[in-house]
Scaffold this motif. Structure first.
Motif, PDB file in Angstrom:
ATOM      1  N   VAL A 281      10.219  -0.902   9.530  1.00  0.00           N
ATOM      2  CA  VAL A 281       9.512  -1.741   8.550  1.00  0.00           C
ATOM      3  C   VAL A 281      10.427  -2.862   8.043  1.00  0.00           C
ATOM      4  O   VAL A 281      11.614  -2.652   7.799  1.00  0.00           O
ATOM      5  N   ALA A 282       9.850  -4.038   7.912  1.00  0.00           N
ATOM      6  CA  ALA A 282      10.619  -5.200   7.473  1.00  0.00           C
ATOM      7  C   ALA A 282      11.137  -4.990   6.047  1.00  0.00           C
ATOM      8  O   ALA A 282      10.509  -4.287   5.249  1.00  0.00           O
ATOM      9  N   ARG A 283      12.256  -5.620   5.734  1.00  0.00           N
ATOM     10  CA  ARG A 283      12.780  -5.588   4.370  1.00  0.00           C
ATOM     11  C   ARG A 283      11.707  -6.115   3.403  1.00  0.00           C
ATOM     12  O   ARG A 283      10.988  -7.050   3.733  1.00  0.00           O
ATOM     13  N   ASP A 284      11.630  -5.481   2.253  1.00  0.00           N
ATOM     14  CA  ASP A 284      10.610  -5.808   1.244  1.00  0.00           C
ATOM     15  C   ASP A 284       9.193  -5.480   1.707  1.00  0.00           C
ATOM     16  O   ASP A 284       8.221  -5.920   1.100  1.00  0.00           O
ATOM     17  N   GLY A 285       9.092  -4.732   2.792  1.00  0.00           N
ATOM     18  CA  GLY A 285       7.775  -4.318   3.275  1.00  0.00           C
ATOM     19  C   GLY A 285       7.191  -3.219   2.405  1.00  0.00           C
ATOM     20  O   GLY A 285       7.804  -2.757   1.444  1.00  0.00           O
ATOM     21  N   THR A 286       5.975  -2.830   2.774  1.00  0.00           N
ATOM     22  CA  THR A 286       5.246  -1.829   1.994  1.00  0.00           C
ATOM     23  C   THR A 286       5.061  -0.566   2.840  1.00  0.00           C
ATOM     24  O   THR A 286       4.657  -0.659   4.001  1.00  0.00           O
ATOM     25  N   ILE A 287       5.371   0.590   2.243  1.00  0.00           N
ATOM     26  CA  ILE A 287       5.084   1.848   2.933  1.00  0.00           C
ATOM     27  C   ILE A 287       4.156   2.692   2.059  1.00  0.00           C
ATOM     28  O   ILE A 287       4.493   3.026   0.927  1.00  0.00           O
ATOM     29  N   VAL A 288       2.961   2.954   2.586  1.00  0.00           N
ATOM     30  CA  VAL A 288       2.045   3.894   1.946  1.00  0.00           C
ATOM     31  C   VAL A 288       2.213   5.214   2.674  1.00  0.00           C
ATOM     32  O   VAL A 288       2.112   5.266   3.904  1.00  0.00           O
ATOM     33  N   MET A 289       2.489   6.278   1.907  1.00  0.00           N
ATOM     34  CA  MET A 289       2.816   7.535   2.569  1.00  0.00           C
ATOM     35  C   MET A 289       1.983   8.662   1.994  1.00  0.00           C
ATOM     36  O   MET A 289       1.705   8.723   0.804  1.00  0.00           O
ATOM     37  N   ASN A 290       1.516   9.527   2.899  1.00  0.00           N
ATOM     38  CA  ASN A 290       0.652  10.642   2.531  1.00  0.00           C
ATOM     39  C   ASN A 290       1.489  11.756   1.904  1.00  0.00           C
ATOM     40  O   ASN A 290       2.051  12.596   2.594  1.00  0.00           O
ATOM     41  N   ARG A 291       1.546  11.762   0.556  1.00  0.00           N
ATOM     42  CA  ARG A 291       2.383  12.717  -0.163  1.00  0.00           C
ATOM     43  C   ARG A 291       1.893  14.155   0.055  1.00  0.00           C
ATOM     44  O   ARG A 291       2.673  15.103  -0.074  1.00  0.00           O
ATOM     45  N   SER A 292       0.625  14.314   0.399  1.00  0.00           N
ATOM     46  CA  SER A 292       0.087  15.669   0.581  1.00  0.00           C
ATOM     47  C   SER A 292       0.756  16.386   1.752  1.00  0.00           C
ATOM     48  O   SER A 292       0.843  17.608   1.761  1.00  0.00           O
ATOM     49  N   LEU A 293       1.187  15.635   2.756  1.00  0.00           N
ATOM     50  CA  LEU A 293       1.771  16.269   3.944  1.00  0.00           C
ATOM     51  C   LEU A 293       3.256  15.972   4.112  1.00  0.00           C
ATOM     52  O   LEU A 293       3.918  16.625   4.911  1.00  0.00           O
ATOM     53  N   ILE A 294       3.748  14.948   3.429  1.00  0.00           N
ATOM     54  CA  ILE A 294       5.144  14.547   3.648  1.00  0.00           C
ATOM     55  C   ILE A 294       5.952  14.923   2.410  1.00  0.00           C
ATOM     56  O   ILE A 294       5.739  14.362   1.332  1.00  0.00           O
ATOM     57  N   GLU A 295       6.871  15.859   2.595  1.00  0.00           N
ATOM     58  CA  GLU A 295       7.640  16.331   1.433  1.00  0.00           C
ATOM     59  C   GLU A 295       8.862  15.472   1.170  1.00  0.00           C
ATOM     60  O   GLU A 295       9.276  15.321   0.023  1.00  0.00           O
ATOM     61  N   ARG A 296       9.439  14.929   2.227  1.00  0.00           N
ATOM     62  CA  ARG A 296      10.681  14.189   1.999  1.00  0.00           C
ATOM     63  C   ARG A 296      10.419  12.831   1.359  1.00  0.00           C
ATOM     64  O   ARG A 296       9.302  12.294   1.437  1.00  0.00           O
ATOM     65  N   ASP A 297      11.451  12.270   0.753  1.00  0.00           N
ATOM     66  CA  ASP A 297      11.338  10.927   0.198  1.00  0.00           C
ATOM     67  C   ASP A 297      11.741   9.907   1.254  1.00  0.00           C
ATOM     68  O   ASP A 297      12.288  10.264   2.300  1.00  0.00           O
ATOM     69  N   LEU A 298      11.485   8.636   0.960  1.00  0.00           N
ATOM     70  CA  LEU A 298      11.883   7.591   1.902  1.00  0.00           C
ATOM     71  C   LEU A 298      13.403   7.487   1.972  1.00  0.00           C
ATOM     72  O   LEU A 298      14.096   7.717   0.986  1.00  0.00           O
TER      73      LEU A 298
ATOM     74  N   ASP B 160      14.974  -0.547   0.546  1.00  0.00           N
ATOM     75  CA  ASP B 160      14.668  -1.980   0.494  1.00  0.00           C
ATOM     76  C   ASP B 160      13.200  -2.249   0.806  1.00  0.00           C
ATOM     77  O   ASP B 160      12.845  -3.322   1.278  1.00  0.00           O
ATOM     78  N   VAL B 161      12.354  -1.239   0.583  1.00  0.00           N
ATOM     79  CA  VAL B 161      10.914  -1.418   0.787  1.00  0.00           C
ATOM     80  C   VAL B 161      10.177  -0.960  -0.465  1.00  0.00           C
ATOM     81  O   VAL B 161      10.767  -0.327  -1.342  1.00  0.00           O
ATOM     82  N   ARG B 162       8.900  -1.311  -0.539  1.00  0.00           N
ATOM     83  CA  ARG B 162       8.107  -0.904  -1.700  1.00  0.00           C
ATOM     84  C   ARG B 162       7.311   0.355  -1.323  1.00  0.00           C
ATOM     85  O   ARG B 162       6.393   0.285  -0.509  1.00  0.00           O
ATOM     86  N   PRO B 163       7.662   1.500  -1.892  1.00  0.00           N
ATOM     87  CA  PRO B 163       6.997   2.744  -1.524  1.00  0.00           C
ATOM     88  C   PRO B 163       5.778   3.051  -2.398  1.00  0.00           C
ATOM     89  O   PRO B 163       5.788   2.795  -3.605  1.00  0.00           O
ATOM     90  N   TYR B 164       4.732   3.569  -1.763  1.00  0.00           N
ATOM     91  CA  TYR B 164       3.558   4.055  -2.498  1.00  0.00           C
ATOM     92  C   TYR B 164       3.273   5.468  -1.999  1.00  0.00           C
ATOM     93  O   TYR B 164       2.809   5.639  -0.874  1.00  0.00           O
ATOM     94  N   LEU B 165       3.586   6.449  -2.842  1.00  0.00           N
ATOM     95  CA  LEU B 165       3.416   7.847  -2.458  1.00  0.00           C
ATOM     96  C   LEU B 165       2.077   8.328  -3.011  1.00  0.00           C
ATOM     97  O   LEU B 165       1.914   8.449  -4.221  1.00  0.00           O
ATOM     98  N   VAL B 166       1.126   8.560  -2.120  1.00  0.00           N
ATOM     99  CA  VAL B 166      -0.232   8.869  -2.567  1.00  0.00           C
ATOM    100  C   VAL B 166      -0.598  10.289  -2.131  1.00  0.00           C
ATOM    101  O   VAL B 166      -0.465  10.632  -0.953  1.00  0.00           O
ATOM    102  N   ASP B 167      -1.050  11.083  -3.098  1.00  0.00           N
ATOM    103  CA  ASP B 167      -1.487  12.441  -2.794  1.00  0.00           C
ATOM    104  C   ASP B 167      -2.915  12.353  -2.236  1.00  0.00           C
ATOM    105  O   ASP B 167      -3.902  12.496  -2.951  1.00  0.00           O
ATOM    106  N   VAL B 168      -3.004  12.110  -0.962  1.00  0.00           N
ATOM    107  CA  VAL B 168      -4.249  11.672  -0.328  1.00  0.00           C
ATOM    108  C   VAL B 168      -5.304  12.789  -0.287  1.00  0.00           C
ATOM    109  O   VAL B 168      -6.479  12.550  -0.541  1.00  0.00           O
ATOM    110  N   HIS B 169      -4.888  13.985   0.005  1.00  0.00           N
ATOM    111  CA  HIS B 169      -5.873  15.032   0.301  1.00  0.00           C
ATOM    112  C   HIS B 169      -6.780  15.413  -0.872  1.00  0.00           C
ATOM    113  O   HIS B 169      -8.005  15.467  -0.705  1.00  0.00           O
TER     114      HIS B 169
END
Lengths: 351, 178
Positions: free
Chosen positions: B85-102, B106-115
Motif C-alpha cells: 500500500v502506498a504511503r498515506d494510503g488507506t487500509i480498511v481491515m476486517n477486525r472480526s477475523l484479523i487479530e493482529r494490528d497493522l 505510514d497509512v491510515r488504518p480503519y479497523l472495522v468489526d464487520v461481522h
C-alpha cells in the motif's frame, strides 16, 4: 453508439462480433476465454444464429472453415493450447482465400501451461503457426473498448481481403471490466457481396474453394495470388499508436495489456524527469516497421517489454535496424509485469 | 487524481462482487474505471481479490503494485497486500477475523468489526457491503448514494433484487462505523 456499460473483455469481443453480423460461432471451452463462449451461448440462439459447442478445437476450426466457405461472417475463439490445435485449419482457411475471425485470449505456456495472462503466442500468430506461405492479419487490443472496435475491424478486414484475422489478447484483457460504448449493429445489407461463396450452384456455374492442387505450377500461381494480397495488406493496413514520443529519449515498444501498463510507466517516468514514450503496434501483422524505424532514428533506446521471452522483440529489432539500442525486458509463464518492474528497467537506460 | 484499491479475502466473502459494485458506481459517478479479478486457482477455496482503479483520466495499468487503498477481509490478504500500500494510503481491515494490528505506521488504518454489523443488517453474507461502506466513508472516492444505486441495479439484473434492502443497510452500517 449505445449506452456506456461496464463489461468484461471477453463479453465485449463476443457482443461486438454479434453486432458485426457474426452468423456462426464455434468453440470449445477453455479458461481464460470462457465468458466469450458463454455470451455467445446465451445470445446467438436467441437471435436465430448458430452457436455450436464443438467436440474439440479441431472440430470448431473446421466448422469455421465450412461456414466461411458458405459466405457468412463466422468466428471461433480459444486460448493458447486450444489455438495450437486450430493451426492446421487456419492454414487451410488462408490457403482457400476465406474470411474468418479467430480470437486467442492467451495464457501461460508452453504445453498446458497455466491460466494466467501471457503473450507467448506472438510468433505463432504473426509468423505462421500452421504450414505453408500464409499470413494472417493479427490485431492486438490494449483496452476493453478497443477489443470491441478491433473485433468489428477484424470482420471487415477479413471480408475485404478474404483472409483469416486473429484477435490476439491475453487473459487479463479477457477477464477485466471497463466501461464501453458498443456500436450499433451493422445492417447485413451493407456487407460486401460474396459471389465466390458456396451457396448452391443452381442457375450458375459452380464455385470451387480449395487450398489444393497437385500441379506445382498451378499451386505456385495460387501462392503468388496470396503473396500479392499480403503485400497490399502490408501497404495499407499497418496500425499503431505513439504516446508521448515527440521529445522522447527512450521509447517502450509494447502491445496489448503490457502497452497500457506502460502508459502508466510513461507518466511516472516523466514525473521523475525521464523523457519516456510508448510505441504500440495495433496490427502485429502487418507490423508497423516503417513508423518504428522513423521513430528509432530520433531516440536513444527502444526497450521492448512483453509477457514472453522476447517474440515481438524480433520485429522491433528488424524495424530499428541498429538506429537505437534495443534492450528487452519480459516476464513469462503467466507472471504479469507491473508498472514498478517496467520503470526499474527504464531507469537503467535513462541518462 | 487516481485511486486504486485491492479488495481481498477468502473465496465466498464477496470481495469480487464488492469490487464490481465499486467499479460500476465509479463509472456511474463519471469516473474512468477498471476492474481486474484474480481468476486463478486461488478462486477455488483460497484467497480471492480484485483490483479497482478509479480515475479522472483514462486508466493506464489495471494492475497495481502500489495501491492507494486496501480492503483486507482476512489475515492472509493483509499479510500479502499490506506491504504494497502506498504511503498515506488507506487500509480498511476486517477486525472480526484479523487479530493482529497493522505493521505499517505510514497509512491510515480503519479497523472495522464487520461481522456483527453484517448480522445487524440481516445476514453474515453482507460483510462485503459493510466493508465497502466503511471504505467509502474512509476515502470519499464515490458517494454512498451512487454506490447504493449501482448495487441495487446489479443485484436486480442478477435476479437478486430481494437482497437490496439488506445490502443497503449493510453499506450504511459500514459507512457509519468509520
Amino acid at each position: 453508439m449505445g449506452e456506456r456499460k461496464l463489461m468484461r473483455g471477453n463479453e465485449v469481443i463476443a457482443e461486438a462480433a454479434i453486432r458485426a453480423g457474426c452468423e456462426c460461432y464455434f468453440a470449445y471451452p477453455i479458461t481464460p476465454q470462457a465468458e466469450l463462449l458463454e455470451h455467445m451461448a446465451r445470445n446467438m440462439p436467441r437471435l436465430g444464429r448458430t452457436f455450436v459447442q464443438a467436440e474439440s478445437e479441431i472440430g470448431a476450426i473446421n466448422m469455421l472453415y465450412g461456414a466461411a466457405a458458405a459466405g457468412v461472417r463466422a468466428m471461433t475463439s480459444s486460448s493458447s493450447p486450444g489455438i495450437s490445435l486450430k493451426q492446421e485449419g487456419i492454414s487451410y482457411i488462408a490457403g482457400s482465400n476465406l474470411p474468418a475471425v479467430i480470437v486467442n485470449i492467451m495464457r501461460g505456456g508452453p504445453g498446458l501451461g497455466d491460466i494466467a495472462p501471457a503473450q507467448g503466442d506472438y510468433f505463432q500468430a504473426t509468423k505462421g503457426g500452421g504450414h505453408g506461405d500464409y499470413r494472417m492479419i493479427v490485431l492486438g487490443p490494449s483496452t476493453v473498448p478497443e477489443a470491441g472496435e478491433l473485433t468489428i475491424l477484424a470482420f471487415d478486414l477479413a471480408d475485404k481481403y478474404r483472409v483469416p484475422v486473429m484477435i490476439l489478447a491475453d487473459g487479463m484483457l479477457g477477464q477485466m471490466m471497463e466501461p464501453v460504448e458498443l456500436p450499433d449493429p451493422v445492417d447485413p445489407a451493407t456487407l460486401p457481396k460474396k459471389d465466390w461463396a458456396l451457396t448452391g450452384a443452381k442457375g450458375r456455374d459452380p464455385n470451387i474453394i480449395l487450398s489444393f492442387d497437385l500441379d506445382p505450377e498451378v499451386l505456385k500461381q495460387m501462392n503468388l495470388v496470396l503473396q500479392e494480397k499480403y503485400r497490399k495488406i502490408e501497404d495499407n493496413e499497418a496500425r499503431y499508436e505513439e504516446y508521448q514520443t515527440d521529445d522522447a529519449d527512450i521509447v517502450i515498444a509494447a502491445y496489448g495489456t503490457v502497452a497500457r501498463i506502460a502508459k502508466t510507466v510513461v507518466r511516472r517516468a516523466r514525473a521523475e524527469g525521464i523523457k519516456l514514450g510508448l510505441f504500440r503496434p495495433i496490427t502485429l501483422w502487418p507490423f508497423p516497421y516503417e513508423p518504428l524505424r522513423e521513430l528509432a532514428s530520433r531516440v536513444k533506446t527502444v526497450l521492448t517489454v512483453e509477457m514472453s521471452a522476447g517474440q515481438m522483440w524480433e520485429d522491433v529489432r528488424l524495424a530499428v535496424a541498429e538506429r537505437a539500442e534495443t534492450p528487452f525486458y519480459g516476464e513469462m509463464g503467466g507472471v504479469v509485469t507491473t508498472p514498478k518492474k517496467i520503470l526499474s528497467e527504464v531507469r537503467k537506460y535513462a541518462r | 487524481m487516481e485511486r486504486s484499491v485491492i479488495i481481498a479475502g477468502f473465496g465466498g466473502q464477496g470481495v469480487i462482487l464488492a469490487g464490481k459494485i465499486l467499479a460500476q458506481a465509479g463509472m456511474d459517478h463519471g469516473l474512468e474505471v477498471t476492474w481486474l479479478p484474480s481468476y486463478g486457482p486461488e478462486m477455488r477455496g483460497g484467497t480471492a481479490n480484485c483490483t479497482v482503479v478509479l480515475s479522472e483520466e483514462p486508466v493506464g495499468s489495471p494492475i497495481v503494485d502500489e495501491p492507494t487503498d486496501l480492503v483486507a477481509m482476512n489475515l492472509p490478504s493483509l499479510d500479502k497486500f499490506e506491504p504494497m500500500v502506498a504511503r498515506d494510503g488507506t487500509i480498511v481491515m476486517n477486525r472480526s477475523l484479523i487479530e493482529r494490528d497493522l505493521e505499517r505506521t505510514d497509512v491510515r488504518p480503519y479497523l472495522v468489526d464487520v461481522h456483527p454489523l453484517a448480522e445487524e443488517a440481516g445476514s453474515s453474507r453482507a460483510i462485503n457491503m459493510v466493508a465497502l461502506g466503511a471504505y467509502l466513508k474512509a476515502t470519499g472516492v464515490v458517494p454512498l448514494e451512487v454506490v447504493k444505486g449501482a448495487m441495487a441495479r446489479m443485484l436486480e439484473e442478477g435476479g437478486k433484487g430481494k437482497f437490496v434492502p439488506m445490502n443497503e443497510k449493510a453499506l450504511e452500517l459500514g459507512y457509519e462505523a468509520v
